[in-house]
Design an enzyme around this catalytic site. Structure first.
Site, PDB file in Angstrom:
ATOM      1  N   LYS A   1       3.499  -3.600   6.859  1.00  0.00           N
ATOM      2  CA  LYS A   1       3.680  -4.360   5.447  1.00  0.00           C
ATOM      3  C   LYS A   1       5.173  -3.785   4.904  1.00  0.00           C
ATOM      4  O   LYS A   1       5.537  -4.602   4.244  1.00  0.00           O
ATOM      5  CB  LYS A   1       2.422  -3.266   4.712  1.00  0.00           C
TER       6      LYS A   1
ATOM      7  N   HIS B   1       0.998   8.352   9.383  1.00  0.00           N
ATOM      8  CA  HIS B   1      -0.430   8.007   8.422  1.00  0.00           C
ATOM      9  C   HIS B   1      -1.529   7.577   9.269  1.00  0.00           C
ATOM     10  O   HIS B   1      -1.274   6.706  10.138  1.00  0.00           O
ATOM     11  CB  HIS B   1       0.084   6.771   7.311  1.00  0.00           C
TER      12      HIS B   1
ATOM     13  N   PRO C   1       5.206   7.332   8.860  1.00  0.00           N
ATOM     14  CA  PRO C   1       4.769   6.565  10.274  1.00  0.00           C
ATOM     15  C   PRO C   1       3.640   6.993  10.839  1.00  0.00           C
ATOM     16  O   PRO C   1       2.748   6.261  11.519  1.00  0.00           O
ATOM     17  CB  PRO C   1       6.129   6.606  11.085  1.00  0.00           C
TER      18      PRO C   1
ATOM     19  N   SER D   1       0.928  -1.150  -0.006  1.00  0.00           N
ATOM     20  CA  SER D   1       0.045  -0.022   0.099  1.00  0.00           C
ATOM     21  C   SER D   1       0.902   1.189  -0.025  1.00  0.00           C
ATOM     22  O   SER D   1       1.984   1.080   0.878  1.00  0.00           O
ATOM     23  CB  SER D   1      -0.845  -0.127   1.380  1.00  0.00           C
TER      24      SER D   1
END
Ligand code: NAP
Length: 255
Positions: free
Chosen positions: A151, A137, A135, A129
């Site tokens: 991820k 987000h 960090p 993604s």
């Protein structure tokens, strides 16, 4: 003829990828991997061509992957709504304790990469993604899951594994027809922090499925990691992407 294992094959993008691969039966033998026989049957009519298993269970992965040439990883932790919107407050989401991003998006993907290494798989396509360079987000806040961080750790693990990789970090996914847009490749989230012509950094799931299938075909997609979004269908000067070798030529290796 390549034998491909698609995990997360009952997911929204995973089911599209499996269906599209099965339409090219002269080129691919596509096996689905998913945890719910009921969901498989609902989406595909029967469990034929599926292996039922869980990515947290290494042994089910090891037997599923034997004899395959490539692996497409489309599994992801899925947050569940625990409180609907009320009194002007947004809905609340959380992950089940055994479905936290660290368990699914990191350990679960790592289990798949380890099983692929053991089985001598030549290529892994991993869907990630966009947003992971930040960090703070908002997606990382959901259920204290830090999903984008986990991820990216899995992406780095794949790069370090030595298996040929294609890491596809999509922008916001929408359920519209694919094959009608110009696709744009980027890196480091620049397509969302500084989008060309201020467009929304989104892409139809069907287009991502096309990118994944072409990544299994085009040598240019090997050992590349990239962000991907689409121009709007009606964007001026847009040219619908048909040549995937040229698209992948714009991408680079490493995180
Ligand atoms: P999705 O529908 O949420 O599918 C996720 C799949 O993972 C489901 O099939 C789920 O199985 C499976 N899964 C979860 N835990 C599992 C386990 N323990 N064992 C086996 N399977 C397991 O996915 P999507 O919305 O198509 O998204 C595909 C990818 O793109 C995800 O990595 C997502 O984070 C990423 N992405 C999403 C967006 C967006 O806007 N939503 C944007 C960019 C990237 P079940 O079917 O049984 O639940």
């Amino acid at each position: 003829m390549k034998r491909i294992l698609v995990t997360g094959a009952t997911g929204k993008t995973g089911s599209l990828v499996l269906k599209q691969l099965r339409k090219q039966s002269d080129r691919f033998e596509a096996i689905g991997f998913a945890r719910s026989p009921a969901k498989i049957t609902e989406l595909f009519g029967s469990t034929a061509g599926f292996i039922v298993g869980d990515i947290t269970d290494k042994s089910s992965l090891e037997s599923a992957i034997k004899g395959c040439d490539a692996l497409v990883i489309l599994t992801s932790a899925v947050p569940q709504m625990i409180a609907p919107p009320s009194d002007g407050k947004p809905p609340q989401f959380a992950y089940p304790p055994d479905g936290m991003p660290e368990i699914i998006d990191y350990q679960g993907q790592k289990n798949q990469i380890d099983a692929a290494l053991q089985a001598g798989i030549e290529h892994i396509v991993l869907m990630g993604s966009m947003g992971g360079t930040n960090p703070n987000h908002i997606l990382n806040k959901i259920g204290n899951g830090n999903i984008l961080i986990w991820k990216r750790k899995a992406e780095q693990y794949l790069i370090d594994s030595g298996i040929d990789y294609t890491i596809i970090r999509a922008g916001g996914l929408i359920d519209e027809l694919g094959g009608n847009r110009e696709l744009l490749i980027g890196k480091d989230d620049l397509l969302s922090t500084n989008p060309p012509d201020g467009i929304s950094p989104i892409i139809p799931r069907e287009d991502v499925a096309l990118v994944i299938i072409n990544a299994l075909i085009e040598a240019n997609a090997r050992n590349k990691a990239f962000d991907i979004i689409s121009k709007p269908e009606d964007a001026p000067n847009a040219t619908v992407t048909k040549n995937f070798a040229s698209l992948f030529a714009q991408a680079t290796g490493g995180m």
